[in-house]
Design a protein around this motif. Structure first.
Motif, PDB file in Angstrom:
ATOM      1  N   LEU A  47      61.458  72.307  49.136  1.00 34.24           N
ATOM      2  CA  LEU A  47      60.318  72.069  48.246  1.00 34.24           C
ATOM      3  C   LEU A  47      60.451  72.822  46.925  1.00 34.24           C
ATOM      4  O   LEU A  47      61.056  73.884  46.860  1.00 34.24           O
ATOM      5  N   VAL A  48      59.864  72.239  45.877  1.00 31.83           N
ATOM      6  CA  VAL A  48      59.657  72.926  44.602  1.00 31.83           C
ATOM      7  C   VAL A  48      58.169  73.231  44.555  1.00 31.83           C
ATOM      8  O   VAL A  48      57.343  72.316  44.465  1.00 31.83           O
ATOM      9  N   PHE A  49      57.809  74.500  44.640  1.00 33.71           N
ATOM     10  CA  PHE A  49      56.426  74.857  44.953  1.00 33.71           C
ATOM     11  C   PHE A  49      55.428  74.566  43.845  1.00 33.71           C
ATOM     12  O   PHE A  49      54.284  74.207  44.122  1.00 33.71           O
ATOM     13  N   ARG A  50      55.808  74.728  42.603  1.00 35.15           N
ATOM     14  CA  ARG A  50      54.794  74.707  41.551  1.00 35.15           C
ATOM     15  C   ARG A  50      53.956  73.429  41.571  1.00 35.15           C
ATOM     16  O   ARG A  50      52.743  73.474  41.470  1.00 35.15           O
ATOM     17  N   ARG A  51      54.626  72.287  41.724  1.00 33.55           N
ATOM     18  CA  ARG A  51      53.886  71.020  41.798  1.00 33.55           C
ATOM     19  C   ARG A  51      54.034  70.349  43.155  1.00 33.55           C
ATOM     20  O   ARG A  51      53.692  69.189  43.325  1.00 33.55           O
ATOM     21  N   VAL A 303      89.398  68.559  36.144  1.00 36.49           N
ATOM     22  CA  VAL A 303      88.124  68.218  36.796  1.00 36.49           C
ATOM     23  C   VAL A 303      87.214  69.442  36.760  1.00 36.49           C
ATOM     24  O   VAL A 303      87.687  70.582  36.867  1.00 36.49           O
ATOM     25  N   ILE A 304      85.915  69.204  36.637  1.00 37.18           N
ATOM     26  CA  ILE A 304      84.948  70.311  36.696  1.00 37.18           C
ATOM     27  C   ILE A 304      84.017  70.127  37.888  1.00 37.18           C
ATOM     28  O   ILE A 304      83.633  68.998  38.238  1.00 37.18           O
ATOM     29  N   ALA A 305      83.681  71.268  38.526  1.00 40.36           N
ATOM     30  CA  ALA A 305      82.684  71.310  39.613  1.00 40.36           C
ATOM     31  C   ALA A 305      81.814  72.525  39.323  1.00 40.36           C
ATOM     32  O   ALA A 305      82.164  73.649  39.696  1.00 40.36           O
ATOM     33  N   ASN A 306      80.687  72.309  38.673  1.00 45.73           N
ATOM     34  CA  ASN A 306      79.923  73.437  38.160  1.00 45.73           C
ATOM     35  C   ASN A 306      78.446  73.057  38.007  1.00 45.73           C
ATOM     36  O   ASN A 306      78.032  71.959  38.334  1.00 45.73           O
ATOM     37  N   GLY A 307      77.672  74.022  37.480  1.00 47.19           N
ATOM     38  CA  GLY A 307      76.277  73.767  37.141  1.00 47.19           C
ATOM     39  C   GLY A 307      75.343  73.585  38.328  1.00 47.19           C
ATOM     40  O   GLY A 307      74.326  72.915  38.218  1.00 47.19           O
ATOM     41  N   LEU A 308      75.663  74.216  39.475  1.00 46.92           N
ATOM     42  CA  LEU A 308      74.819  74.027  40.664  1.00 46.92           C
ATOM     43  C   LEU A 308      73.533  74.840  40.591  1.00 46.92           C
ATOM     44  O   LEU A 308      72.610  74.604  41.371  1.00 46.92           O
ATOM     45  N   GLY A 309      73.484  75.823  39.700  1.00 48.85           N
ATOM     46  CA  GLY A 309      72.224  76.513  39.413  1.00 48.85           C
ATOM     47  C   GLY A 309      71.656  77.298  40.579  1.00 48.85           C
ATOM     48  O   GLY A 309      72.375  77.834  41.421  1.00 48.85           O
ATOM     49  N   THR A 310      70.328  77.332  40.647  1.00 48.01           N
ATOM     50  CA  THR A 310      69.630  78.175  41.622  1.00 48.01           C
ATOM     51  C   THR A 310      69.678  77.603  43.034  1.00 48.01           C
ATOM     52  O   THR A 310      69.376  78.307  43.990  1.00 48.01           O
ATOM     53  N   LYS A 311      70.027  76.340  43.178  1.00 49.92           N
ATOM     54  CA  LYS A 311      70.060  75.716  44.506  1.00 49.92           C
ATOM     55  C   LYS A 311      71.484  75.442  44.974  1.00 49.92           C
ATOM     56  O   LYS A 311      71.745  74.522  45.741  1.00 49.92           O
ATOM     57  N   GLY A 312      72.423  76.277  44.506  1.00 54.79           N
ATOM     58  CA  GLY A 312      73.830  76.036  44.779  1.00 54.79           C
ATOM     59  C   GLY A 312      74.180  75.904  46.247  1.00 54.79           C
ATOM     60  O   GLY A 312      74.996  75.062  46.624  1.00 54.79           O
ATOM     61  N   TYR A 313      73.580  76.722  47.089  1.00 59.36           N
ATOM     62  CA  TYR A 313      73.932  76.684  48.510  1.00 59.36           C
ATOM     63  C   TYR A 313      73.421  75.427  49.199  1.00 59.36           C
ATOM     64  O   TYR A 313      73.975  75.008  50.217  1.00 59.36           O
ATOM     65  N   MET A 314      72.395  74.808  48.672  1.00 60.42           N
ATOM     66  CA  MET A 314      71.941  73.529  49.214  1.00 60.42           C
ATOM     67  C   MET A 314      72.787  72.379  48.667  1.00 60.42           C
ATOM     68  O   MET A 314      73.129  71.438  49.382  1.00 60.42           O
ATOM     69  N   LEU A 315      73.178  72.463  47.395  1.00 61.83           N
ATOM     70  CA  LEU A 315      73.878  71.360  46.736  1.00 61.83           C
ATOM     71  C   LEU A 315      75.364  71.283  47.070  1.00 61.83           C
ATOM     72  O   LEU A 315      75.928  70.191  47.195  1.00 61.83           O
ATOM     73  N   ALA A 316      76.015  72.433  47.192  1.00 59.40           N
ATOM     74  CA  ALA A 316      77.478  72.454  47.224  1.00 59.40           C
ATOM     75  C   ALA A 316      78.111  71.611  48.330  1.00 59.40           C
ATOM     76  O   ALA A 316      79.056  70.863  48.054  1.00 59.40           O
ATOM     77  N   PRO A 317      77.661  71.687  49.588  1.00 62.33           N
ATOM     78  CA  PRO A 317      78.383  70.940  50.624  1.00 62.33           C
ATOM     79  C   PRO A 317      78.481  69.443  50.359  1.00 62.33           C
ATOM     80  O   PRO A 317      79.583  68.871  50.376  1.00 62.33           O
ATOM     81  N   LEU A 318      77.364  68.778  50.082  1.00 62.98           N
ATOM     82  CA  LEU A 318      77.403  67.329  49.870  1.00 62.98           C
ATOM     83  C   LEU A 318      78.073  66.971  48.552  1.00 62.98           C
ATOM     84  O   LEU A 318      78.887  66.030  48.488  1.00 62.98           O
ATOM     85  N   LEU A 319      77.765  67.697  47.488  1.00 58.62           N
ATOM     86  CA  LEU A 319      78.321  67.328  46.185  1.00 58.62           C
ATOM     87  C   LEU A 319      79.835  67.537  46.132  1.00 58.62           C
ATOM     88  O   LEU A 319      80.543  66.747  45.505  1.00 58.62           O
ATOM     89  N   MET A 320      80.336  68.570  46.803  1.00 56.41           N
ATOM     90  CA  MET A 320      81.793  68.752  46.839  1.00 56.41           C
ATOM     91  C   MET A 320      82.447  67.667  47.707  1.00 56.41           C
ATOM     92  O   MET A 320      83.551  67.209  47.405  1.00 56.41           O
ATOM     93  N   HIS A 321      81.764  67.233  48.749  1.00 57.27           N
ATOM     94  CA  HIS A 321      82.243  66.112  49.563  1.00 57.27           C
ATOM     95  C   HIS A 321      82.338  64.844  48.713  1.00 57.27           C
ATOM     96  O   HIS A 321      83.341  64.111  48.767  1.00 57.27           O
ATOM     97  N   GLU A 322      81.313  64.603  47.910  1.00 55.09           N
ATOM     98  CA  GLU A 322      81.312  63.410  47.057  1.00 55.09           C
ATOM     99  C   GLU A 322      82.382  63.511  45.969  1.00 55.09           C
ATOM    100  O   GLU A 322      83.008  62.505  45.615  1.00 55.09           O
ATOM    101  N   LEU A 323      82.599  64.718  45.448  1.00 59.19           N
ATOM    102  CA  LEU A 323      83.635  64.892  44.430  1.00 59.19           C
ATOM    103  C   LEU A 323      85.023  64.619  45.017  1.00 59.19           C
ATOM    104  O   LEU A 323      85.862  63.957  44.378  1.00 59.19           O
TER     105      LEU A 323
END
Length: 348
Positions: A47-51, A303-323
């Protein structure tokens, strides 16, 4: 296929595992100075809490992350992935109303517990508007994760601790130090800003500071969140954070950052505590809050694999699989992640 990866933060680690699983010959270079993936709290929050909105692509990202991290735990013989109960202390009446409206919607019901009287009357002095419990959250022990994977890759003979030297790179043919590669993937985190190939991309360096504290009486049954997070680690220790300071690559903890975290913690608890550790790291973020993935427009072996920001641990597994699927099978990268959205900046 032979691939060189530059950087062994969470993106580089997940990418290495994906390429090895696909049968590729992988080499990994890291200068040992990673200061974002280690310092990060590693919380995976849908979740993103603010909204009270769902995180981007959460229904795909969370199941894939769970599966991937369990596999890496098995492969490295280490435990670092932990389910997590998160309780949000609502900051306003509006937040409470957002939760009430969304908890019954099908797309939210997997991630929000239905509010109960116990939630609304949760016995903390700071609970003025009620609380809500998040489902399917987790956290990565980031120190254990990074350390276990570095040892694993060292043992496999694929990790070299050294600086990448741009002067020894031929980007057109993907030759580095006289060695030929099919692809060279840059997963450098904040240092991508200084990469002459990808420096045109709008990567931001966003500093964050984190405290580890010890308290005998702090609430430890769940992770509490309001203005900051309080993450129980066991043994009466907690991580607390985080701060945001834009456009800086310095990783030195500051008194200002410490005071900001301590002030925010008052919105969760007034219990006494001692500061055990104070760390700072720099996150690689992007103005549109989407990753930077893809082949260089003029040098497609770069090739670049970057910019995962504050949610890197949630994003990295699937996005690296897709890359990896993109590099090996030619499948499309999610258009919101693809660097071609910034191609006009290359010649501006």
């Amino acid at each position: 296929m032979k691939v060189l990866i530059v950087g062994s933060g969470v993106a580089g680690i997940c990418l290495t595992h994906e390429l090895l699983r696909a049968g590729c010959d992988v080499e990994l270079i890291d200068n040992g100075k990673n200061a974002s993936s280690v310092v990060a709290a590693g919380i995976i929050n849908p979740l993103v809490f603010r909204r009270m909105t769902l995180s981007w692509r959460v229904s795909e990202l969370i199941p894939f992350a769970l599966k991937t991290y369990r596999e890496i735990e098995h492969r490295t013989g280490t435990s670092f992935f932990h389910p997590l109960a998160i309780r949000r202390l609502f900051a306003s009446e509006q937040e409470l109303e957002f939760w009430k409206k969304k908890q019954a919607l099908p797309e939210f019901s997997d991630y929000m517990e239905t509010l109960t009287e116990e939630d609304l009357n949760f016995p903390l002095e700071q609970n003025t508007f009620g609380t809500g419990r998040v489902k399917r959250a987790s956290y990565i022990d980031t120190d254990a994760f990074i350390q276990a994977n570095r040892i694993h890759f060292h043992t496999a003979g694929i990790l070299s601790e050294e600086n990448f030297n741009q002067e020894e790179l031929d980007p057109e043919s993907a030759i580095y130090k006289g060695n030929n590669y099919d692809y060279i993937v840059f997963a450098e985190g904040k240092d991508a800003k200084y990469n002459p190939l990808f420096g045109y991309l709008p990567l931001q360096q966003t500093k964050g500071e984190l405290l580890t504290i010890q308290s005998a009486n702090m609430y430890a049954a769940e992770s509490l969140n309001r203005k900051c997070f309080l993450l129980p680690l066991g043994n009466q220790q907690f991580k607390v954070g985080s701060t945001y300071a834009w456009d800086t690559d310095d990783t030195i903890p500051t008194e200002e950052g410490k005071q900001a975290i301590m002030e925010n913690l008052k919105s969760i608890s007034n219990e006494r505590y001692e500061i055990v550790e104070h760390k700072a790291g720099v996150r690689p973020t992007v103005p549109d809050r989407r990753p930077l993935l893809g082949k260089h427009p003029e040098f497609p072996k770069m090739v670049i694999a970057n910019g995962l920001g504050t949610k890197g641990y949630m994003l990295a597994p699937l996005l690296m699989h897709e890359l990896v699927n993109h590099l090996l099978k030619g499948t499309e990268i999610d258009p919101e992640s693809h660097i071609n959205r910034f191609e006009s900046l290359m010649h501006s």
